[in-house]
Design an enzyme around this catalytic site. Structure first.
Site, short mmCIF file in Angstrom:
data_model
loop_
_atom_site.label_atom_id
_atom_site.label_comp_id
_atom_site.label_asym_id
_atom_site.label_seq_id
_atom_site.Cartn_x
_atom_site.Cartn_y
_atom_site.Cartn_z
N CYS A 115 0.81 -1.22 0.00
CA CYS A 115 0.00 0.00 0.00
C CYS A 115 0.85 1.27 0.00
O CYS A 115 0.37 2.34 -0.37
CB CYS A 115 -0.94 0.01 1.19
SG CYS A 115 -2.06 -1.40 1.21
N HIS A 252 -3.29 7.36 2.56
CA HIS A 252 -3.68 6.06 2.01
C HIS A 252 -5.09 5.74 2.51
O HIS A 252 -5.41 5.93 3.68
CB HIS A 252 -2.69 4.99 2.46
CG HIS A 252 -3.14 3.60 2.13
ND1 HIS A 252 -3.60 3.25 0.89
CD2 HIS A 252 -3.21 2.48 2.90
CE1 HIS A 252 -3.92 1.97 0.89
NE2 HIS A 252 -3.71 1.47 2.10
N ASN A 282 -10.05 0.03 -0.27
CA ASN A 282 -8.59 0.10 -0.24
C ASN A 282 -8.04 -0.42 -1.56
O ASN A 282 -8.12 -1.60 -1.86
CB ASN A 282 -8.07 -0.76 0.93
CG ASN A 282 -6.57 -0.72 1.08
OD1 ASN A 282 -5.86 -0.19 0.23
ND2 ASN A 282 -6.07 -1.29 2.16
N1 ACO Z 1 -18.68 -8.44 8.60
C1 ACO Z 1 -19.23 -8.74 9.79
N2 ACO Z 1 -18.51 -9.12 10.87
C2 ACO Z 1 -17.18 -9.19 10.69
C3 ACO Z 1 -16.55 -8.91 9.48
C4 ACO Z 1 -17.36 -8.53 8.39
N3 ACO Z 1 -16.87 -8.21 7.18
N4 ACO Z 1 -15.22 -9.06 9.62
C5 ACO Z 1 -15.00 -9.43 10.88
N5 ACO Z 1 -16.19 -9.51 11.53
C6 ACO Z 1 -16.43 -9.91 12.91
C7 ACO Z 1 -15.31 -10.70 13.50
O1 ACO Z 1 -15.41 -12.06 13.15
C8 ACO Z 1 -15.53 -10.48 14.98
O2 ACO Z 1 -16.54 -11.30 15.41
P1 ACO Z 1 -16.44 -12.04 16.85
O3 ACO Z 1 -16.39 -10.91 17.83
O4 ACO Z 1 -17.68 -12.86 16.88
O5 ACO Z 1 -15.18 -12.83 16.79
C9 ACO Z 1 -16.05 -9.04 15.03
O6 ACO Z 1 -16.52 -8.74 13.71
C10 ACO Z 1 -15.00 -8.04 15.41
O7 ACO Z 1 -13.84 -8.29 14.62
P2 ACO Z 1 -12.55 -7.46 14.77
O8 ACO Z 1 -11.47 -8.00 13.87
O9 ACO Z 1 -12.24 -7.30 16.21
O10 ACO Z 1 -13.07 -6.07 14.19
P3 ACO Z 1 -12.35 -4.72 14.16
O11 ACO Z 1 -13.15 -3.71 14.85
O12 ACO Z 1 -10.90 -4.84 14.51
O13 ACO Z 1 -12.44 -4.35 12.62
C11 ACO Z 1 -11.04 -4.31 10.70
C12 ACO Z 1 -11.83 -5.17 11.65
C13 ACO Z 1 -12.00 -3.40 9.96
C14 ACO Z 1 -10.32 -5.16 9.67
C15 ACO Z 1 -10.05 -3.49 11.52
O14 ACO Z 1 -9.27 -4.32 12.36
C16 ACO Z 1 -9.14 -2.68 10.69
O15 ACO Z 1 -9.55 -1.74 10.06
N6 ACO Z 1 -7.85 -2.96 10.69
C17 ACO Z 1 -6.92 -2.25 9.92
C18 ACO Z 1 -6.55 -3.05 8.80
C19 ACO Z 1 -6.79 -2.42 7.47
O16 ACO Z 1 -7.41 -1.44 7.26
N7 ACO Z 1 -6.21 -3.10 6.56
C20 ACO Z 1 -6.30 -2.74 5.23
C21 ACO Z 1 -5.13 -3.27 4.58
S1 ACO Z 1 -3.71 -2.67 5.34
C22 ACO Z 1 -3.36 -1.31 4.67
O17 ACO Z 1 -3.77 -0.98 3.62
C23 ACO Z 1 -2.55 -0.52 5.44
#
Ligand code: ACO
Length: 327
Positions: A115, A252, A282
């Site tokens: 990224c 980004h 993204n």
């Molecule tokens: N839809 C519904 N529920 C979901 C989904 C989805 N798409 N994805 C995960 N969940 C569930 C999980 O299974 C979990 O359920 P559980 O509590 O029963 O186990 C619950 O939602 C919470 O999951 P978390 O992973 O704790 O959710 P979080 O609030 O951390 O959000 C996310 C997840 C959006 C990926 C977040 O961690 C994030 O934004 N991380 C940054 C990573 C990122 O943006 N990466 C992009 C690529 S990296 C880059 O470009 C830099």
């Protein structure tokens, strides 16, 4: 005495036609529009058509950047394509773009920093131009990120989209003491000890496949804001500016919450932050140049503005570039 500066001469972007909404994803994976919007800000993403490759998206964006710079491919002697989703293992997607643009002179190569690729490519082009290795460059971020997704993994497949953005940059000699223009400072960083937090579970020399995106989302989130702030503050210090002097922040576009958190920590008000993640999701290395293109095209970014680009991604890699915008 004169100094060499790298000026941005034109910007272009390209999005594939097909839009995939969160509502459509609800039908194929256990997710909801509300969950995706609340956790990421993403409402939809574009997806490349069958037979449409990263080099095609890159070539469209490059042509638009050349038109905006009022230049032809003959004027260009360097093409850098930042991508993690190349058409082929080799040659470089940049060489394929070079071919599609009808260019057989100069230099063309790819930049792989996930990224952060576009910010890495801008800093690289700046160095090439300042060292006299080239005079005018096409710097492109292009991805078909949807092709490395596991569409059954709801924790990653809702996050990414396809697209391309490009800029034309030119080396110009400025008299010492002339008003500052172009790229003022860049910082690049990486930390390979963190690679397992965001990677593909396959590749040419391991599995002989592309693999799919695997991510420890919470871990990426935890590191993101600190890494972004580190390079943005560093670049501001290098150039002798403070955050309140920035006109625009072009981050980004991974996640709205990361963007908001970084903007807040750096001290940039929301109205100065360019957001496209809601419409594009993204797009990895394409996200920064596409956001830049949108803000230039709609007249928000104007000549004289102080513009900060930043990105972070797999590796981990991260970086920032400060530009005094020109005509
Ligand atoms: N839809 C519904 N529920 C979901 C989904 C989805 N798409 N994805 C995960 N969940 C569930 C999980 O299974 C979990 O359920 P559980 O509590 O029963 O186990 C619950 O939602 C919470 O999951 P978390 O992973 O704790 O959710 P979080 O609030 O951390 O959000 C996310 C997840 C959006 C990926 C977040 O961690 C994030 O934004 N991380 C940054 C990573 C990122 O943006 N990466 C992009 C690529 S990296 C880059 O470009 C830099």
């Amino acid at each position: 005495m004169t100094i060499t500066r790298t000026l941005v001469r034109g910007v272009g972007g390209y999005l594939p036609q097909r839009i995939l909404t969160n509502q459509e994803l609800e039908k194929t994976v256990d997710t909801s529009h509300e969950w995706i919007v609340q956790r990421t800000g993403i409402e939809q993403r574009h997806v490349a058509a069958e037979g449409e490759f990263t080099s095609d998206l890159a070539t469209h964006a490059a042509k638009r950047a050349l038109a905006s710079a009022k230049m032809s491919i003959e004027d260009i002697d360097l093409i850098i394509v930042a991508t993690t989703t190349p058409d082929l293992t080799f040659p470089a997607t940049a060489a394929l773009v070079q071919n599609k643009l009808g260019m057989s002179h100069g230099i063309a190569f790819d930049m792989q920093a996930v990224c952060s690729g576009f910010v890495y490519a801008m800093a690289t082009a700046d160095s090439y131009l300042k060292n006299g290795l080239a005079k005018r460059a096409l710097v492109i971020g292009a991805e078909t990120a949807t092709r490395i997704l596991d569409w059954e993994d709801r924790t990653t497949c809702v996050l990414f989209g396809d697209g391309a953005g490009a800029v034309v940059v030119e080396a110009v000699q400025l008299d010492e003491g002339a008003p500052e223009q172009g790229i003022l400072a860049s910082r690049l960083r990486s930390d390979g000890t963190q690679w397992e937090k965001l990677y593909t579970d396959g590749g040419v020399s391991t599995t002989g496949t592309n693999g799919h995106v695997r991510m420890q989302g919470k871990e990426v989130f935890r590191h993101a804001v600190g890494m972004i702030t580190d390079v943005v503050d560093g670049v501001l210090a290098d150039a002798g500016y403070t955050a309140d002097q920035l006109d625009w922040f072009v981050p980004h576009q991974a996640n709205r919450r990361i963007i908001d958190g970084a903007g807040k920590k750096v001290g940039i008000p929301p109205e100065k932050v360019i957001i496209t993640v809601n419409k594009h999701a993204n797009t990895s290395a394409a996200s920064v140049p596409m956001a830049l293109n949108e803000a230039v095209a709609d007249g928000r970014i104007k000549p004289g503005d102080l513009v900060m680009l930043e990105a972070m991604g797999g590796g981990f890699t991260w970086g920032a570039t400060l530009i005094r915008w020109t005509d």
